[in-house]
Design an enzyme around this catalytic site. Structure first.
Site, mmCIF file in Angstrom:
data_model
loop_
_atom_site.group_PDB
_atom_site.id
_atom_site.type_symbol
_atom_site.label_atom_id
_atom_site.label_comp_id
_atom_site.label_asym_id
_atom_site.label_seq_id
_atom_site.Cartn_x
_atom_site.Cartn_y
_atom_site.Cartn_z
ATOM 1 N N TYR A 106 0.866 -1.180 0.000
ATOM 2 C CA TYR A 106 0.000 0.000 0.000
ATOM 3 C C TYR A 106 0.896 1.221 0.000
ATOM 4 O O TYR A 106 1.871 1.297 0.749
ATOM 5 C CB TYR A 106 -0.891 0.020 1.245
ATOM 6 C CG TYR A 106 -1.725 1.275 1.339
ATOM 7 C CD1 TYR A 106 -3.014 1.308 0.830
ATOM 8 C CD2 TYR A 106 -1.200 2.451 1.895
ATOM 9 C CE1 TYR A 106 -3.773 2.474 0.878
ATOM 10 C CE2 TYR A 106 -1.951 3.613 1.944
ATOM 11 C CZ TYR A 106 -3.236 3.614 1.436
ATOM 12 O OH TYR A 106 -3.976 4.771 1.475
ATOM 13 N N GLU A 189 -3.187 7.496 -4.366
ATOM 14 C CA GLU A 189 -3.121 6.224 -3.653
ATOM 15 C C GLU A 189 -2.903 5.081 -4.636
ATOM 16 O O GLU A 189 -3.553 5.027 -5.685
ATOM 17 C CB GLU A 189 -4.424 5.998 -2.884
ATOM 18 C CG GLU A 189 -4.430 4.719 -2.068
ATOM 19 C CD GLU A 189 -5.807 4.417 -1.485
ATOM 20 O OE1 GLU A 189 -5.991 4.621 -0.279
ATOM 21 O OE2 GLU A 189 -6.698 3.987 -2.240
#
Ligand code: GDP
Ligand code: MN
Length: 376
Positions: A106, A189
Site C-alpha cells: 500500500y 493512492e
C-alpha cells in the site's frame, strides 16, 4: 474532484510510474474485438468512482478468452454496490494485462493540513484488506511527513525489501510527490502497489483526488471529469455558480453566507428535522440567481418544506423575494415555504411576498422559525 482508475494510470505513466498494459471499453459490442487482440490472463475492472470494487465483484481475473468475454459482459453495465460508494452503474471497464503478484503493498500521499505537509503512508500489507490491517495491526502501516529532513530510504527500508525493489519504490514515491504537487492532488493512492515475481514494482490500482479549489489552473485535469459520476444536483449548482451540497434530510434551505448556512442547519436540527442540503447563494446574488438556486433546491423529491434564511447585507431582501416569487410561480410548489429575512430592504421584500398571492410563512426570528419547522 475524483477521476477514474484508467485516467489516473495515464497520469502515472506520464510521471514514469509503471502500470500494466490496458484498453478501455465502453460498449458491449466492442468487447469481443478488444479481447481478441489482448492476451490472457487478463483482469476486467469496473471503472467507477469507488474503492472496494474487488469485494463488490467489479474486478475479475480471467484465465482464458472465454472467461474474459464472460466477465467483461457481466461487469460492463452492472450495478456495482460497494461498501464505499453505494450503488453505481458501470459505464466503462478496463481490460488489463494480468500480473504475476509476489507481494501487494500500500502506498499513498495525502495532504495533511494540520502539519502543512504531504504525508506518506506505506505498508507491505496492501491489497483489499488494508482497512482491516489498519484496525488489527496498525504497526504494519508507516506514516511519515514529507518535510525537510525526510529520507525516503529510511522509511522504505522498514517494509523490508531488497535494494532493487527499494530503489523502485523510492522512484515511485518521488514521482507521486511531483504529480501531487504539480496537479494539486489531495490524495494519490496505489493499492495494491505490487512487487511481481520478476522483481518489478507496478501500480495495479490508481486513485487520485484533486483539490476542487485549484482546478481553475488545471484544464487538463478538469477535462477528465466524468459527469455521470457527479451528483446531478451538485453538477447543476456548479454550472449556476452556487455553493451547494446535497444532504439526506427533508428541509431544503437557502441561505446567504456559509456561516449562516451552517447555523441554519443547526436550527433545523433543533427543530427535530434534518437539512436536505447546504446552499450558500453568496453575497451579491441577483434575483435570477436566487430563482435558479430555488429551482435547484426544490428539484429534490424528498423535501417536506423549504426554509429561506437571509441576512440582507449586500444581497437585498427585495431581490431575494422577487427571485423566490418568480421560481414559485413557474414551478407549482405545494410544500410550505418559510422565510426569515433581515436587513437591507426587508420591508420591500416582505411586501413582494405578501402581495404575490402565494403562500409563504414569513417568520420574524429564528425561534419562530424553529416553532414552525417543528409543526411540519
Ligand atoms: P479495488 O478493490 O477497487 O481497490 O480494486 P483493485 O484494482 O485494487 O483490484 C482488487 C484486487 O484485484 C487487487 O488487490 C489484486 O489482488 C487483484 N488484481 C488486480 N489486478 C490483478 C492482476 O493483474 N493479477 C492478479 N493476480 N490480481 C490482480
Ligand atoms: Mn485497490
Amino acid at each position: 474532484m475524483k477521476i477514474h482508475e484508467y485516467q489516473a494510470k495515464e497520469l502515472f505513466k506520464q510521471y514514469g510510474i509503471k502500470v500494466p498494459e490496458s484498453v478501455l471499453c465502453e460498449k458491449k459490442e466492442d468487447i469481443e474485438q478488444i479481447i481478441k487482440n489482448f492476451s490472457v490472463p487478463c483482469v476486467i475492472k469496473a471503472q467507477v468512482h469507488s474503492g472496494a470494487r474487488g469485494k463488490a465483484g467489479g474486478v475479475k481475473i480471467a484465465k482464458d478468452y472465454q472467461n474474459a468475454l464472460k466477465y467483461a459482459d457481466e461487469i460492463l453495465g452492472m450495478e456495482l454496490v460497494s461498501s464505499q460508494a453505494g450503488a453505481k452503474k458501470v459505464n466503462k471497464i478496463l481490460i488489463e494485462q494480468a500480473v504475476d503478484i509476489d507481494k501487494e503493498l500500500y502506498l499513498s500521499l495525502t495532504f495533511d493540513r494540520a502539519n502543512e505537509a504531504i504525508s506518506l503512508i506505506i505498508s507491505s500489507n496492501g491489497g483489499m484488506d488494508i482497512e482491516e490491517t489498519a484496525k488489527t495491526s496498525p504497526e504494519k502501516i508507516y506514516t511519515e511527513l514529507i518535510k525537510d529532513n525526510f529520507n525516503p530510504l529510511e522509511t522504505v527500508k522498514k517494509i523490508g525489501f531488497n535494494d532493487s525493489i527499494n530503489g523502485q519504490i523510492i522512484n515511485i514515491i518521488n514521482s507521486l510527490y511531483t504529480l501531487a504537487k504539480e496537479k494539486d492532488a489531495l490524495l494519490v493512492e496505489i493499492n495494491p502497489l505490487v512487487v511481481t515475481k520478476q522483481g518489478e514494482v507496478i501500480a495495479l490500482d490508481a486513485k487520485i483526488n484533486f483539490d476542487d479549489n485549484a482546478l481553475f489552473r488545471h484544464d487538463d485535469i478538469l477535462a477528465l471529469k466524468d459527469e455521470a459520476e457527479e451528483n446531478p444536483y451538485e453538477l447543476q449548482a456548479q454550472k449556476d455558480g452556487l455553493n451547494y451540497i446535497k444532504l439526506d434530510g427533508t428541509i431544503g434551505c437557502m441561505v446567504n453566507g456559509a456561516g449562516l448556512a451552517m447555523a441554519t442547519m443547526d436550527i433545523i436540527r433543533l427543530a427535530g428535522k434534518n437539512a436536505a442540503n447546504f446552499l450558500d447563494v453568496g453575497g451579491g446574488a441577483s434575483s435570477e440567481k436566487i430563482e435558479k438556486a430555488f429551482k435547484l433546491l426544490i428539484s429534490d423529491k424528498n423535501l417536506e418544506a423549504v426554509f429561506i434564511n437571509i441576512f440582507g447585507g449586500i444581497l437585498r431582501c427585495d431581490f431575494l423575494a422577487q427571485g423566490v416569487k418568480n421560481a414559485i410561480q413557474s414551478l407549482n410548489i405545494n410544500i410550505p415555504v418559510i422565510v426569515r429575512m433581515e436587513g437591507t430592504n426587508k420591508q420591500e421584500g416582505a411586501d413582494i411576498l405578501n402581495h404575490s398571492g402565494l403562500k409563504f410563512t414569513v417568520v420574524n426570528d429564528l425561534n419562530e422559525a424553529i416553532e414552525v419547522i417543528k409543526k411540519i
